[in-house]
Scaffold this motif. Sequence first.
Motif, PDB file in Angstrom:
ATOM      1  N   SER A  60       0.860  -1.389   0.038  1.00 18.66           N
ATOM      2  CA  SER A  60       0.040   0.044   0.089  1.00 18.66           C
ATOM      3  C   SER A  60       0.728   1.211  -0.011  1.00 18.66           C
ATOM      4  CB  SER A  60      -0.817  -0.007   1.162  1.00 18.66           C
ATOM      5  OG  SER A  60      -0.309  -0.062   2.373  1.00 18.66           O
ATOM      6  N   ALA A  61       1.943   1.164   0.627  1.00 14.32           N
ATOM      7  CA  ALA A  61       2.908   2.295   0.572  1.00 14.32           C
ATOM      8  C   ALA A  61       3.558   2.766  -0.692  1.00 14.32           C
ATOM      9  CB  ALA A  61       3.958   2.161   1.697  1.00 14.32           C
ATOM     10  N   ILE A  62       3.825   1.495  -1.689  1.00 12.03           N
ATOM     11  CA  ILE A  62       4.529   1.919  -2.802  1.00 12.03           C
ATOM     12  C   ILE A  62       3.582   2.323  -3.871  1.00 12.03           C
ATOM     13  CG2 ILE A  62       4.306  -0.473  -3.681  1.00 12.03           C
ATOM     14  CD1 ILE A  62       7.243   0.030  -4.984  1.00 12.03           C
ATOM     15  N   ASP A  63       2.162   1.780  -3.518  1.00  9.35           N
ATOM     16  CA  ASP A  63       1.174   1.886  -4.273  1.00  9.35           C
ATOM     17  C   ASP A  63       0.509   3.454  -4.225  1.00  9.35           C
ATOM     18  OD1 ASP A  63      -0.092   0.097  -6.011  1.00  9.35           O
ATOM     19  OD2 ASP A  63      -1.475  -0.598  -4.180  1.00  9.35           O
ATOM     20  N   LYS A  64       0.840   4.214  -3.054  1.00  7.49           N
ATOM     21  CA  LYS A  64       0.710   5.454  -2.881  1.00  7.49           C
ATOM     22  C   LYS A  64       1.698   6.375  -3.561  1.00  7.49           C
ATOM     23  CE  LYS A  64      -0.254   8.688   0.914  1.00  7.49           C
ATOM     24  NZ  LYS A  64      -0.297   9.124   2.426  1.00  7.49           N
ATOM     25  N   ALA A  65       2.928   5.990  -3.224  1.00  4.37           N
ATOM     26  CA  ALA A  65       4.022   6.762  -3.867  1.00  4.37           C
ATOM     27  C   ALA A  65       4.082   6.641  -5.365  1.00  4.37           C
ATOM     28  CB  ALA A  65       5.440   6.049  -3.397  1.00  4.37           C
ATOM     29  N   MET A  66       3.537   5.497  -6.107  1.00  7.10           N
ATOM     30  CA  MET A  66       3.620   5.266  -7.535  1.00  7.10           C
ATOM     31  C   MET A  66       2.112   5.956  -8.256  1.00  7.10           C
ATOM     32  SD  MET A  66       5.149   1.433  -7.510  1.00  7.10           S
ATOM     33  CE  MET A  66       4.657   1.179  -9.507  1.00  7.10           C
ATOM     34  N   GLY A  67       1.236   5.956  -7.443  1.00 11.12           N
ATOM     35  CA  GLY A  67       0.249   6.459  -7.985  1.00 11.12           C
ATOM     36  C   GLY A  67      -0.664   5.369  -8.834  1.00 11.12           C
ATOM     37  N   THR A  68      -0.500   4.176  -8.301  1.00  9.38           N
ATOM     38  CA  THR A  68      -1.149   2.969  -8.952  1.00  9.38           C
ATOM     39  C   THR A  68      -1.862   2.201  -8.040  1.00  9.38           C
ATOM     40  OG1 THR A  68       0.877   1.882  -8.413  1.00  9.38           O
ATOM     41  CG2 THR A  68       1.140   2.940 -10.664  1.00  9.38           C
ATOM     42  N   ARG A  69      -2.318   1.099  -8.403  1.00  7.77           N
ATOM     43  CA  ARG A  69      -2.949   0.278  -7.625  1.00  7.77           C
ATOM     44  C   ARG A  69      -2.541  -1.223  -7.805  1.00  7.77           C
ATOM     45  NH1 ARG A  69      -8.112   0.164  -5.299  1.00  7.77           N
ATOM     46  NH2 ARG A  69      -7.756   2.425  -4.935  1.00  7.77           N
ATOM     47  N   LEU A  70      -1.903  -2.059  -6.971  1.00  7.48           N
ATOM     48  CA  LEU A  70      -1.518  -3.391  -7.081  1.00  7.48           C
ATOM     49  C   LEU A  70      -2.600  -4.160  -7.599  1.00  7.48           C
ATOM     50  CD1 LEU A  70       1.120  -5.115  -6.844  1.00  7.48           C
ATOM     51  CD2 LEU A  70       0.005  -5.702  -4.376  1.00  7.48           C
ATOM     52  N   ALA A  71      -2.383  -4.933  -8.512  1.00  7.66           N
ATOM     53  CA  ALA A  71      -3.530  -6.052  -9.031  1.00  7.66           C
ATOM     54  C   ALA A  71      -3.160  -7.300  -8.269  1.00  7.66           C
ATOM     55  CB  ALA A  71      -3.397  -5.987 -10.676  1.00  7.66           C
ATOM     56  N   TYR A  72      -2.077  -7.820  -8.543  1.00 10.05           N
ATOM     57  CA  TYR A  72      -1.739  -9.030  -7.959  1.00 10.05           C
ATOM     58  C   TYR A  72      -0.185  -9.510  -7.893  1.00 10.05           C
ATOM     59  CZ  TYR A  72      -0.888 -10.466 -13.027  1.00 10.05           C
ATOM     60  OH  TYR A  72      -0.458 -10.537 -14.209  1.00 10.05           O
ATOM     61  N   VAL A  73       0.104 -10.348  -7.351  1.00  9.34           N
ATOM     62  CA  VAL A  73       1.830 -10.630  -7.216  1.00  9.34           C
ATOM     63  C   VAL A  73       1.841 -12.056  -7.577  1.00  9.34           C
ATOM     64  CG1 VAL A  73       3.712 -10.876  -5.414  1.00  9.34           C
ATOM     65  CG2 VAL A  73       2.131  -8.965  -5.185  1.00  9.34           C
ATOM     66  N   VAL A  97       0.739   8.453 -15.494  1.00 15.80           N
ATOM     67  CA  VAL A  97       1.577   8.103 -14.376  1.00 15.80           C
ATOM     68  C   VAL A  97       2.752   7.230 -14.725  1.00 15.80           C
ATOM     69  CG1 VAL A  97       0.118   9.241 -12.972  1.00 15.80           C
ATOM     70  CG2 VAL A  97       0.368   6.770 -12.966  1.00 15.80           C
ATOM     71  N   ALA A  98       2.446   6.512 -15.967  1.00 18.12           N
ATOM     72  CA  ALA A  98       3.449   5.306 -16.003  1.00 18.12           C
ATOM     73  C   ALA A  98       4.838   5.643 -15.841  1.00 18.12           C
ATOM     74  CB  ALA A  98       3.003   4.779 -17.442  1.00 18.12           C
ATOM     75  N   SER A  99       5.317   6.785 -16.461  1.00 20.01           N
ATOM     76  CA  SER A  99       6.888   6.917 -16.266  1.00 20.01           C
ATOM     77  C   SER A  99       7.342   7.226 -14.922  1.00 20.01           C
ATOM     78  CB  SER A  99       7.366   7.915 -17.482  1.00 20.01           C
ATOM     79  OG  SER A  99       6.995   7.537 -18.776  1.00 20.01           O
ATOM     80  N   ALA A 155       5.858   6.268 -12.138  1.00 17.00           N
ATOM     81  CA  ALA A 155       5.478   5.138 -11.332  1.00 17.00           C
ATOM     82  C   ALA A 155       6.837   4.197 -11.563  1.00 17.00           C
ATOM     83  CB  ALA A 155       4.379   4.472 -11.937  1.00 17.00           C
ATOM     84  N   GLN A 156       7.205   4.187 -12.785  1.00 17.18           N
ATOM     85  CA  GLN A 156       8.422   3.122 -12.850  1.00 17.18           C
ATOM     86  C   GLN A 156       9.703   3.694 -12.222  1.00 17.18           C
ATOM     87  OE1 GLN A 156       9.544   2.532 -17.178  1.00 17.18           O
ATOM     88  NE2 GLN A 156      11.263   0.930 -16.519  1.00 17.18           N
ATOM     89  N   ARG A 157       9.767   5.088 -12.217  1.00 20.23           N
ATOM     90  CA  ARG A 157      10.793   5.690 -11.677  1.00 20.23           C
ATOM     91  C   ARG A 157      10.944   5.714 -10.120  1.00 20.23           C
ATOM     92  NH1 ARG A 157      10.025   9.717 -15.675  1.00 20.23           N
ATOM     93  NH2 ARG A 157       9.031  11.137 -14.090  1.00 20.23           N
ATOM     94  N   VAL A 158       9.850   5.917  -9.286  1.00 25.54           N
ATOM     95  CA  VAL A 158       9.575   5.627  -8.062  1.00 25.54           C
ATOM     96  C   VAL A 158       9.955   4.162  -7.751  1.00 25.54           C
ATOM     97  CG1 VAL A 158       7.970   5.462  -6.337  1.00 25.54           C
ATOM     98  CG2 VAL A 158       7.740   7.560  -8.016  1.00 25.54           C
ATOM     99  N   ALA A 159       9.437   3.127  -8.530  1.00 26.64           N
ATOM    100  CA  ALA A 159       9.570   1.916  -8.083  1.00 26.64           C
ATOM    101  C   ALA A 159      11.246   1.585  -8.143  1.00 26.64           C
ATOM    102  CB  ALA A 159       8.877   1.008  -8.942  1.00 26.64           C
ATOM    103  N   ALA A 160      11.939   2.044  -8.957  1.00 24.78           N
ATOM    104  CA  ALA A 160      13.445   1.716  -9.314  1.00 24.78           C
ATOM    105  C   ALA A 160      14.161   2.360  -8.160  1.00 24.78           C
ATOM    106  CB  ALA A 160      13.766   2.228 -10.451  1.00 24.78           C
ATOM    107  N   ARG A 161      13.684   3.347  -7.414  1.00 22.25           N
ATOM    108  CA  ARG A 161      14.479   4.014  -6.320  1.00 22.25           C
ATOM    109  C   ARG A 161      14.123   3.421  -4.950  1.00 22.25           C
ATOM    110  NH1 ARG A 161      12.867  10.015  -8.758  1.00 22.25           N
ATOM    111  NH2 ARG A 161      14.132  10.025 -10.187  1.00 22.25           N
ATOM    112  N   ARG A 162      14.833   3.714  -3.863  1.00 19.88           N
ATOM    113  CA  ARG A 162      14.862   3.431  -2.515  1.00 19.88           C
ATOM    114  C   ARG A 162      13.595   4.150  -2.068  1.00 19.88           C
ATOM    115  NH1 ARG A 162      20.067   4.698   0.667  1.00 19.88           N
ATOM    116  NH2 ARG A 162      20.671   3.160  -0.947  1.00 19.88           N
TER     117      ARG A 162
END
Length: 221
Positions: free
Chosen positions: A163-176, A205-207, A209-216
């Motif tokens: 939920s924390a990375i979802d908020k930071a990325m502006g996305t919604r986790l679908a599945y893992v 927000v695609a670009s 979101a990818q940048r956020v996920a790639a960073r700590r």
Amino acid sequence: MHIVILGCGRTGASLAAEFEARGHSVAIIDQAADAFRRLPADFQGQKITGIGFDRETLSSAGVEDAYAFAAVSSGDNSNILAARVVRETYGVDNVVARIADPGRAEVYRRLGIPTVAPVPWTAAQMVDRMLPGGVDEVFHDPAVGVSVRRIAVNAEWIGTKYSAIDKAMGTRLAYVVRFGECVLPDASSLIQSGDEAYFAVPDAVASAAQRVAARRPGGER
């Protein structure tokens, strides 16, 4: 359901066999009559020799009653034209076209015609999976501007809530995908090492979101 396929090469023949095996009716079109030899010997669908964007040919294939149309001939121009005719003239919503030129494929995706560009698509998928911070798009709906993507997450996120990375990325986790099995996370689910996380990502927000996920978290790579 009734499925119409343009092109009886290896892809078209495989699609025809798969749809028929699932219980659907199939009509397959090709300009060369000998192309139908690629179909299974027990294929029961229609085999129509003709030009895929010709209205008489399409009518013979039952396109008026089709649930879906796949244009997978060897010619980009034929696939593009047939896909547009089937969608715009016959109102078939589920249309997909195989286009080898990735630039042209992207143009038609933006016009709402899903495309598959076999070699570039495969290469892009492999590059994305091999490099850090890769993205693997498994679904895209251009009409509303959203996709489902596998996005690699920086190892520093391990142990934090999705939920924390979802908020930071502006996305919604679908599945893992975890140890080869699908996990449907809840609000308390934690990111674990080896997870393959698939997110619902708005195009806007695609670009980012990818940048956020790639960073700590809260920092740089």
